[in-house]
Design an enzyme around this catalytic site. Structure first.
Site, short mmCIF file in Angstrom:
data_model
loop_
_atom_site.label_atom_id
_atom_site.label_comp_id
_atom_site.label_asym_id
_atom_site.label_seq_id
_atom_site.Cartn_x
_atom_site.Cartn_y
_atom_site.Cartn_z
N ARG A 70 0.19 10.44 0.62
CA ARG A 70 0.50 11.53 1.55
C ARG A 70 1.66 12.37 1.08
O ARG A 70 2.07 13.29 1.77
CB ARG A 70 0.88 10.94 2.92
N LYS A 88 -10.99 -1.95 6.89
CA LYS A 88 -9.77 -1.56 7.61
C LYS A 88 -10.21 -1.06 8.99
O LYS A 88 -11.16 -0.27 9.08
CB LYS A 88 -9.08 -0.44 6.82
N GLU A 126 0.84 -1.20 0.00
CA GLU A 126 0.00 0.00 0.00
C GLU A 126 0.87 1.25 0.00
O GLU A 126 1.64 1.47 0.94
CB GLU A 126 -0.91 -0.01 1.24
C1 3PG Z 1 -1.55 4.37 8.29
O1 3PG Z 1 -2.40 4.47 7.43
O2 3PG Z 1 -0.89 5.32 8.76
C2 3PG Z 1 -1.31 3.01 8.76
O3 3PG Z 1 -2.28 2.73 9.65
C3 3PG Z 1 0.06 2.78 9.28
O4 3PG Z 1 0.14 3.04 10.61
P1 3PG Z 1 1.53 2.81 11.35
O5 3PG Z 1 2.48 3.83 10.76
O6 3PG Z 1 1.23 3.07 12.80
O7 3PG Z 1 1.97 1.42 11.06
#
Ligand code: 3PG
Length: 212
Positions: free
Chosen positions: A49, A133, A45
């Site tokens: 961002r 999710k 994924e």
């Molecule tokens: C996110 O979308 O930020 C994910 O949930 C990843 O979270 P993490 O950085 O705490 O693994």
């Protein structure tokens, strides 16, 4: 089966952990994805961002054999369409809006929509979704919270993400309503910046070996 559920499950069941990537420089995308695939993590994924994210999806979709690239942090229909046009095989959102559900309805690419409460899960269930999710997993109540949803909301399966690492991964993977977990820990920004692809393959292999 709800909307595109089978094709979503076929991707999410490839591995216990879906790496959640924040890619600052699109030139790192291909070696990074290859390192993850080499460790067994094929479903990847890439979060929307950063400015490099769409180009990163494009490059991984075109160049990394064996990878199933998806796009995360999809917040609206425009994001959804751009991510699909770039080659995303699945779409992930932290929460859910009507606009996103409408975009998903018009697309052949499956959506993994975010939910964090019983009401949100119920609303998605009414839309035909049974694979969600759970975000932000640790902060929202963790594995105990998710376990508590399993009996009243039977038939709903989750991919929890947010605050998960090797340390607490099994707490989630051992739950009957968890298909896989997501996390950024397999691709730390220091290793990406250093081009330490072997280090990332090692983290991916450890994650791939996780079982309940
Ligand atoms: C996110 O979308 O930020 C994910 O949930 C990843 O979270 P993490 O950085 O705490 O693994």
């Amino acid at each position: 089966m709800g909307p595109r559920t089978e094709s979503l499950l076929s991707i999410l069941k490839l591995q216990p952990v879906v790496p959640v990537l924040i890619i600052e420089d699109a030139r790192t995308a291909v070696p990074l994805a290859r390192a993850l695939v080499a460790g067994g993590l094929k479903a990847i994924e890439i979060t929307m961002r950063t400015e490099a994210a769409l180009e990163a999806v494009r490059l991984v979709a075109a160049e990394v054999e064996g990878a199933e690239v998806g796009a995360g942090t999809i917040l609206n229909a425009a994001h959804f369409e751009a991510a699909v046009a770039a080659g995303s095989k699945f779409i992930v959102s932290p929460g859910t809006t009507q606009e996103l559900l409408d975009a998903a309805r018009g697309s052949s690419v499956p959506l993994l929509p975010g939910a964090a409460t019983a009401s949100e899960v119920m609303a998605l269930r009414e839309e035909g979704y049974s694979v969600l999710k759970f975000f932000p997993a640790e902060q929202a109540g963790g594995a105990a919270y998710l376990k508590a949803l399993s009996s009243p909301l039977a038939g709903i399966q989750f991919c929890p993400t947010g605050g998960i690492s090797l340390k607490n991964a099994k707490d989630y993977l051992s739950l009957p309503n968890v298909i896989c977990i997501g996390g950024s820990w397999v691709a730390p920004k220091e290793l990406i910046a250093a081009g330490d692809w072997a280090g990332i393959t090692k983290l991916a292999s450890e994650a791939f070996a996780l079982t309940a």
